[in-house]
Design a protein around this motif. Structure first.
Motif, PDB file in Angstrom:
ATOM      1  N   UNK A  25      13.270  -7.526 -17.966  1.00 52.75           N
ATOM      2  CA  UNK A  25      12.248  -6.467 -17.995  1.00 52.75           C
ATOM      3  C   UNK A  25      11.933  -6.050 -19.432  1.00 52.75           C
ATOM      4  N   UNK A  26      12.920  -6.185 -20.312  1.00 55.57           N
ATOM      5  CA  UNK A  26      12.741  -5.747 -21.708  1.00 55.57           C
ATOM      6  C   UNK A  26      12.066  -6.828 -22.560  1.00 55.57           C
ATOM      7  N   UNK A  27      11.879  -8.024 -22.002  1.00 52.50           N
ATOM      8  CA  UNK A  27      11.333  -9.127 -22.804  1.00 52.50           C
ATOM      9  C   UNK A  27       9.880  -9.405 -22.412  1.00 52.50           C
ATOM     10  N   UNK A  28       9.194 -10.215 -23.199  1.00 56.10           N
ATOM     11  CA  UNK A  28       7.823 -10.562 -22.843  1.00 56.10           C
ATOM     12  C   UNK A  28       7.848 -11.770 -21.912  1.00 56.10           C
ATOM     13  N   UNK A  29       7.274 -11.629 -20.718  1.00 57.92           N
ATOM     14  CA  UNK A  29       7.290 -12.717 -19.745  1.00 57.92           C
ATOM     15  C   UNK A  29       6.281 -13.792 -20.129  1.00 57.92           C
ATOM     16  N   UNK A  30       6.657 -15.049 -19.858  1.00 59.06           N
ATOM     17  CA  UNK A  30       5.667 -16.128 -19.966  1.00 59.06           C
ATOM     18  C   UNK A  30       5.138 -16.353 -18.554  1.00 59.06           C
ATOM     19  N   UNK A  31       3.889 -15.993 -18.329  1.00 62.12           N
ATOM     20  CA  UNK A  31       3.324 -16.052 -16.975  1.00 62.12           C
ATOM     21  C   UNK A  31       2.353 -17.227 -16.883  1.00 62.12           C
ATOM     22  N   UNK A  32       2.532 -18.068 -15.872  1.00 63.70           N
ATOM     23  CA  UNK A  32       1.595 -19.176 -15.637  1.00 63.70           C
ATOM     24  C   UNK A  32       1.079 -19.084 -14.215  1.00 63.70           C
ATOM     25  N   UNK A  33      -0.073 -19.698 -13.953  1.00 64.17           N
ATOM     26  CA  UNK A  33      -0.546 -19.779 -12.573  1.00 64.17           C
ATOM     27  C   UNK A  33      -0.300 -21.198 -12.063  1.00 64.17           C
ATOM     28  N   UNK A  34      -0.086 -21.319 -10.759  1.00 58.79           N
ATOM     29  CA  UNK A  34       0.154 -22.646 -10.164  1.00 58.79           C
ATOM     30  C   UNK A  34      -1.126 -23.106  -9.450  1.00 58.79           C
ATOM     31  N   UNK A  35      -1.188 -22.948  -8.100  1.00 55.07           N
ATOM     32  CA  UNK A  35      -2.343 -23.495  -7.362  1.00 55.07           C
ATOM     33  C   UNK A  35      -3.597 -22.624  -7.454  1.00 55.07           C
ATOM     34  N   UNK A  36      -3.446 -21.315  -7.795  1.00 55.00           N
ATOM     35  CA  UNK A  36      -4.587 -20.394  -7.829  1.00 55.00           C
ATOM     36  C   UNK A  36      -4.209 -19.205  -8.714  1.00 55.00           C
ATOM     37  N   UNK A  37      -5.194 -18.357  -9.079  1.00 55.25           N
ATOM     38  CA  UNK A  37      -4.882 -17.212  -9.953  1.00 55.25           C
ATOM     39  C   UNK A  37      -3.863 -16.243  -9.346  1.00 55.25           C
ATOM     40  N   UNK A  38      -3.679 -16.272  -8.023  1.00 63.45           N
ATOM     41  CA  UNK A  38      -2.708 -15.364  -7.413  1.00 63.45           C
ATOM     42  C   UNK A  38      -1.344 -16.033  -7.216  1.00 63.45           C
ATOM     43  N   UNK A  39      -1.243 -17.323  -7.558  1.00 62.63           N
ATOM     44  CA  UNK A  39       0.010 -18.070  -7.375  1.00 62.63           C
ATOM     45  C   UNK A  39       0.726 -18.121  -8.730  1.00 62.63           C
ATOM     46  N   UNK A  40       1.627 -17.165  -8.956  1.00 61.34           N
ATOM     47  CA  UNK A  40       2.216 -16.981 -10.282  1.00 61.34           C
ATOM     48  C   UNK A  40       3.619 -17.569 -10.378  1.00 61.34           C
ATOM     49  N   UNK A  41       3.968 -17.977 -11.588  1.00 59.16           N
ATOM     50  CA  UNK A  41       5.363 -18.314 -11.879  1.00 59.16           C
ATOM     51  C   UNK A  41       5.642 -17.847 -13.307  1.00 59.16           C
ATOM     52  N   UNK A  42       6.860 -17.396 -13.551  1.00 62.47           N
ATOM     53  CA  UNK A  42       7.227 -16.962 -14.905  1.00 62.47           C
ATOM     54  C   UNK A  42       8.438 -17.777 -15.371  1.00 62.47           C
TER      55      UNK A  42
END
Ligand code: IPD
Ligand code: CA
Ligand code: CA
Ligand code: CA
Length: 260
Positions: A24-41
């Protein structure tokens, strides 16, 4: 063997939770998979890797099915298989830092033996061992009592009662009208944990993967809840499927409305 696995897992899952809280204290690396609502970090992947390392080191013959694909490629559930969702509710994790969970089921030849759902933000660990009952942070969860729809809070995503490509919106709309209330938490695992703990009465959705439900299935069934697909059929834990989880009694009442 199951008690020993459980003892390891109780430590591993809390350690994994601590790692997520630290993130929570770090900056997440956020990517999308199959669609803009399909997230992975990066955290989803790191936590899956964390479990894989510990399981492989301790139980080299066990196989692992994980959402982020770092485990094994499985076509069947023979032997001991760990089914892992490192973060269920990634969207909540990214946007709200709450209402997400680690979800793990341990299956033997397709039968759920151990189930874990760890609500990381609230430090609540739901777990069960087949035949030994279900617990929340060490306190036994009582068996679920039968209930009726007009006294129930049901959980479903608003998608399924609007135009969508999986179900006619008129099929589930009558449930929304008749229920005492509706909720949507954005984590299938937590929705199942809430049913096991009696905080919700039913949950239904049109498409989930084995890792979304593997832990919850063991926990819910241990307190007498019913887990099927939306049409009342048993789930195949190697495929995507609709899911319908409910207290006893209510399951029949809702199925009769869906099948009308
Ligand atoms: C998702 C959550 C969500 C459900 C989605 C799942 P994820 O899992 O369980 O509640 O509606 O279908 O994919 O991707 O956050 O692990
Ligand atoms: Ca996902
Ligand atoms: Ca999930
Ligand atoms: Ca996930």
């Amino acid at each position: 063997m199951w008690n020993e696995i459980d003892q390891h897992m109780q430590h591993w899952i809390r350690e994994a939770g601590e790692r997520i809280r630290d993130a929570f204290q770090t900056k997440l690396k956020i990517e999308t998979k199959s669609s803009p609502s399909d997230l992975v970090t990066n955290v989803d992947r790191e936590i899956e890797q964390f479990f894989i390392e510990r399981i492989r080191r301790t139980y080299p013959t066990h196989r692992i099915l994980g959402e982020e694909g770092l485990g094994d490629t499985l076509e069947a559930l023979d032997g001991v298989v760990w089914i892992i969702d490192p973060i269920d509710g990634t969207m909540n994790f990214v946007h709200q830092q709450r209402h997400f969970a680690i979800s793990v089921g341990v299956f033997q030849d397709g039968v759920g033996m151990l189930g874990y759902i760890y609500d990381v933000a609230f430090d609540e660990l739901y777990y069960a061992q087949k035949g030994k009952g279900a617990f929340l942070n060490g306190t036994p969860l009582p068996p679920l009592e039968k209930t009726t729809l007009d006294r129930s809070i049901i959980s479903l995503n608003a998608t399924w009662v609007t135009e969508n490509r999986r179900i006619d919106p008129n099929v589930l709309a009558p449930l929304v009208k008749k229920a005492r209330g509706t909720r949507s938490y954005g984590s299938a695992a937590l929705e199942m944990a809430y049913i096991a703990a009696g905080k919700l009465d039913a949950y239904m959705t049109l498409r989930l993967s084995p890792w979304d439900i593997a832990g919850g299935m063991v926990i819910v069934q241990e307190v007498g809840g019913v887990v099927t697909n939306l049409y009342g059929e048993p789930l195949n834990m190697i495929e995507k499927s609709s899911v319908f989880v409910s207290k006893p009694g209510l399951h029949e009442e809702i199925l009769a409305i869906i099948q009308r």
